[in-house]
Design a protein around this motif. Structure first.
Motif, PDB file in Angstrom:
ATOM      1  N   MET A 452     -38.440 104.439  55.549  1.00 37.84           N
ATOM      2  CA  MET A 452     -39.387 103.582  55.934  1.00 37.84           C
ATOM      3  C   MET A 452     -39.121 102.231  56.137  1.00 37.84           C
ATOM      4  SD  MET A 452     -42.531 105.454  54.031  1.00 37.84           S
ATOM      5  CE  MET A 452     -43.829 104.508  54.742  1.00 37.84           C
ATOM      6  N   LEU A 453     -38.139 101.671  55.475  1.00 35.11           N
ATOM      7  CA  LEU A 453     -37.889 100.136  55.071  1.00 35.11           C
ATOM      8  C   LEU A 453     -37.040  99.729  56.530  1.00 35.11           C
ATOM      9  CD1 LEU A 453     -36.704  99.961  51.628  1.00 35.11           C
ATOM     10  CD2 LEU A 453     -39.059  99.946  52.274  1.00 35.11           C
ATOM     11  N   SER A 454     -37.547  98.395  56.737  1.00 38.03           N
ATOM     12  CA  SER A 454     -36.947  97.678  58.051  1.00 38.03           C
ATOM     13  C   SER A 454     -35.536  97.218  57.502  1.00 38.03           C
ATOM     14  CB  SER A 454     -37.870  96.485  58.464  1.00 38.03           C
ATOM     15  OG  SER A 454     -37.923  95.515  57.367  1.00 38.03           O
ATOM     16  N   GLY A 455     -34.831  97.025  58.329  1.00 45.51           N
ATOM     17  CA  GLY A 455     -33.286  96.215  57.927  1.00 45.51           C
ATOM     18  C   GLY A 455     -33.410  95.195  57.065  1.00 45.51           C
ATOM     19  N   GLY A 456     -34.429  94.273  57.309  1.00 45.48           N
ATOM     20  CA  GLY A 456     -34.745  93.267  56.590  1.00 45.48           C
ATOM     21  C   GLY A 456     -35.117  93.563  55.194  1.00 45.48           C
ATOM     22  N   VAL A 459     -31.979  95.179  52.728  1.00 48.18           N
ATOM     23  CA  VAL A 459     -31.000  94.118  52.258  1.00 48.18           C
ATOM     24  C   VAL A 459     -31.424  93.866  50.849  1.00 48.18           C
ATOM     25  CG1 VAL A 459     -30.170  91.878  52.395  1.00 48.18           C
ATOM     26  CG2 VAL A 459     -29.951  93.314  54.570  1.00 48.18           C
ATOM     27  N   PRO A 460     -32.431  93.349  50.562  1.00 46.26           N
ATOM     28  CA  PRO A 460     -32.672  93.083  49.147  1.00 46.26           C
ATOM     29  C   PRO A 460     -32.595  94.390  48.146  1.00 46.26           C
ATOM     30  CG  PRO A 460     -34.774  92.695  50.323  1.00 46.26           C
ATOM     31  CD  PRO A 460     -33.519  93.025  51.296  1.00 46.26           C
ATOM     32  N   LEU A 461     -32.789  95.785  48.470  1.00 45.32           N
ATOM     33  CA  LEU A 461     -32.910  96.588  47.913  1.00 45.32           C
ATOM     34  C   LEU A 461     -31.212  96.835  47.562  1.00 45.32           C
ATOM     35  CD1 LEU A 461     -34.143  99.253  46.525  1.00 45.32           C
ATOM     36  CD2 LEU A 461     -33.763 100.445  48.922  1.00 45.32           C
ATOM     37  N   ALA A 462     -30.351  96.742  48.590  1.00 38.92           N
ATOM     38  CA  ALA A 462     -29.125  96.963  48.238  1.00 38.92           C
ATOM     39  C   ALA A 462     -28.459  95.872  47.089  1.00 38.92           C
ATOM     40  CB  ALA A 462     -28.349  96.952  49.512  1.00 38.92           C
ATOM     41  N   GLN A 463     -28.929  94.688  47.420  1.00 37.40           N
ATOM     42  CA  GLN A 463     -28.593  93.552  46.440  1.00 37.40           C
ATOM     43  C   GLN A 463     -29.221  93.779  45.086  1.00 37.40           C
ATOM     44  OE1 GLN A 463     -29.658  90.162  48.657  1.00 37.40           O
ATOM     45  NE2 GLN A 463     -27.931  90.061  50.203  1.00 37.40           N
TER      46      GLN A 463
END
Length: 671
Positions: A452-456, A459-463
């Motif tokens: 459900m998350l956008s690409g933007g 990014v902070p989830l992966a970081q």
């Protein structure tokens, strides 16, 4: 008004993105930025403007309306697809020139008719009017320089002359997207919609695109998180915040200044009015207890009722992640030593050879053209691919944490909470919630699925996962892609305060300037280190002068040519002889005074254009010869033949002088 949204409302997944929104493109050359937090609806609004998405109608509200003046062509990258991927690049992209070619043919016909009078005066006047209108459109569409523009775009987007004859199916998805972008730009739609156009472009391409869009003859609406890019292009900013849209005049910096001023003024006015309301209320309350002053008390209450109430300003949405961590272990002073490291995916296709040393606390920014080896270098030093030759060595107790965009662009039906928890199963739930909260995953957000998350937002989830391991060396590949402005600023702040070491690749010039203490530029076959940061890099490469003047070579030439070509410029060689035979008296019978002036100017412009074309050909030939000489310098067979190497270098130096002289002549004629 070219295009307008009135009372716009859009819902997505049951959530209102914006409502009661008004948006308008006021003139045909307006350059507009759409800004706001990730997920606020910027891309959604682009889809509405393109006609790809319908707005949400509310039964208890006035209708949401999208209206257009005339029938402007609208170009949106997502709308472009290649119906036949067996076509070559040249066959596909040249489709956009069909209109220019038809216009060129019609202009030639009009010139011939105007030079051979036969119709009555009214008919001649009609022909002149048609010619003038058509010629102006022809100029706006780049009719006088579209071939040069096509060549330049292919080069700037990383394609070679040989790529023209390759089938579209031979290119990667990312390359096909760039080709679609080129086709979109060359088509010159009257409303150009761009969503993060600088993503995955190198700095040279971004700077060229800036200059191109500054001179774009029609309206532009762009979503971008590149602050320099917006500052140099747009003259209007629309911000989506708190489900509303507000218009600001000026570029991004002007928008930020005006927004702050508006907030402070509204807060001041609100506080002043609240103080007045309190004063009147206190007076009314005191007077109520005196029978002779009841009427005065009522008058104070009426004064309060009749005030135009000023709303308290909404606080800007400045929520950003606030991750701050110390490395788990302290490394030695020597972090990474790279010595004659040749990188690539095959021995016969090496990209470059690199040498540099990184010490504890360094922040190294890596930049360079696409395909030259920036990401390959990071993959090599993280062990993802083997070096072709040379070596690298980490220091004592170095613990790297690696991030690239592929880590963020993945699919999962897991919730954000479970996705993070699976990576760190020993943490307690409260510890997981706290770690995610630092990256703005709070309350119900943690129960959304990753899909459900956008690409933007991915990014902070992966970081967050990487930073949780508390490495003492961060290796980051394009860490700001898809991030909004505030997210970038938060990451900048975190990395500048981070006590560990950072190596990162980025095309975001502002981010590099703020974070990098050293800059490594990857060039064809080699790399150069600039030990004093981005300003040092700009100064030593001459880019500082280019950035101040805004003089990108190809676009500067195009800009001078696009408005400089006059009526009869290089439309057809066949009509040139006829022009030279016709004297001024005949011209006055055929054309109005304005047309006569355009005619004479056109002949002069045609002569100048021929000179410019010859110079372009000579410059191109000299540049090709110089590249061949540079290739010879890299020949291993000549590695120890210093006499021959010096001879080749002397030839290169002479060619550089010759090219510089020709470019100066080109600029003199074209100015």
């Amino acid at each position: 008004m070219i295009l307008q949204v009135t009372n716009g409302r859009v819902e997505f997944a049951g959530e209102v993105l914006f409502e009661h929104a008004d948006f308008v493109i006021r003139n045909k050359k307006e350059k507009i930025a759409l800004v706001g937090r990730n997920g606020c609806g910027k891309t959604t609004l682009l889809k509405v403007l393109s006609g790809q998405l319908q707005m949400t109608q509310h039964e208890n509200d006035a209708p949401s309306v999208l209206s257009r003046t005339g029938n402007p062509t609208i170009g949106y990258l997502q709308q472009i697809s290649f119906a036949d991927e067996d076509l070559t690049v040249d066959e596909e992209i040249r489709k956009v020139f069909s209109r220019i070619i038809r216009m060129k043919k019609r202009l030639e016909e009009l010139v011939e008719r105007l030079e051979n009078p036969g119709e009555d005066e009214a008919a001649h006047e009609a022909l002149i009017n048609e010619f003038t209108t058509l010629q102006e459109t022809f100029q706006d569409l780049g009719g006088y320089y579209y071939e040069k523009e096509y060549d330049t775009m292919l080069r700037k987007f990383g394609f070679t002359a040989e790529d023209r004859n390759k089938k579209l199916s031979e290119f990667s998805g990312g390359q096909r997207t760039k080709l679609a972008f080129i086709k979109l730009l060359l088509g010159k739609p009257e409303v150009l919609l761009l969503d993060e156009p600088t993503n995955h472009l190198d700095i040279d391409a971004i700077e060229w695109l800036e200059s191109y869009l500054q001179n774009y003859p029609y309206a532009l609406v762009v979503v971008s998180h590149d602050r320099m890019f917006l500052d140099r292009i747009v003259d209007t900013v629309y911000e989506i915040e708190h489900r509303t849209i507000k218009r600001y005049a000026g570029n991004y910096t002007a928008f930020m200044k005006r927004k702050r001023e508006d907030y402070e003024k509204q807060l001041q006015d609100y506080n002043r009015q609240q103080a007045e309301i309190k004063r009147l209320s206190d007076l009314a309350e005191k007077m109520k207890h005196h029978p002779t002053k009841v009427s005065m008390a009522h008058s104070k209450e009426k004064a309060i009722e009749h005030m135009d109430k000023i709303e308290a300003p909404e606080t800007a949405d400045t929520r950003v992640f606030h991750a701050s961590f110390l490395p788990l272990h302290e490394p030695g002073k020597e972090i990474l030593s790279v010595h004659d490291l040749t990188i690539g995916y095959a021995q016969d296709a090496s990209l470059c050879t690199v040498s540099f040393d990184i010490r504890r606390g360094d922040r190294l920014g890596i930049l360079g053209g696409n395909g030259l080896g920036k990401s390959t270098l990071l993959k090599t030093i993280t062990g993802a691919i083997e070096p072709l030759s040379g070596n690298f060595r980490y220091g004592v107790n170095v613990e790297p944490g690696y991030f690239d965009q592929q880590m963020a662009q993945y699919s999962s039906d897991k919730t954000v909470l479970d996705d993070f928890w699976d990576a760190y199963p020993k943490l307690l739930q409260q510890e997981v919630r706290s770690a995610l909260g630092a990256f703005l995953f709070t309350q119900e957000d943690v129960f959304k699925t990753v899909n459900m998350l956008s690409g933007g937002v991915k990014v902070p989830l992966a970081q967050a996962k990487i930073f949780q391991s508390r490495p003492n060396l961060l290796i980051l590949d394009e860490p700001t892609n898809h991030m909004d402005m505030l997210g970038k600023e938060a990451l900048e702040s975190m990395l500048t305060k981070y006590t560990g070491t950072v190596i990162f690749v980025s095309h975001d010039r502002y981010f590099i300037k703020q974070v990098a203490g050293k800059v490594l530029e990857i060039l064809p076959g080699e790399a150069k280190l600039y030990p004093f940061g981005y300003e040092d890099y700009l100064e030593k490469t001459g880019r500082l002068v280019q950035n101040v003047s805004g003089a990108m070579e190809e676009t500067g030439r195009n800009a001078s040519g696009s408005r400089g070509h006059a009526v009869m410029s290089t439309i057809g060689a066949g009509s040139e002889a006829g022009k030279s035979k016709q004297d001024d008296s005949t011209q006055s019978e055929v054309m109005s005074t304005k047309a006569q002036e355009s005619y004479r100017a056109g002949k002069e412009q045609a002569r100048q254009q021929k000179k410019l074309q010859k110079l372009e050909a000579s410059i191109t030939e000299a540049e090709n010869n110089m590249q061949q000489l540079k290739d010879r310098l890299m020949d291993p067979a000549l590695a120890s033949d210093y006499v021959k190497l010096q001879e080749i270098q002397d030839e290169i130096d002479a060619l550089e002088e010759e090219i510089l002289s020709m470019m100066e002549e080109y600029d003199r004629i074209g100015s």
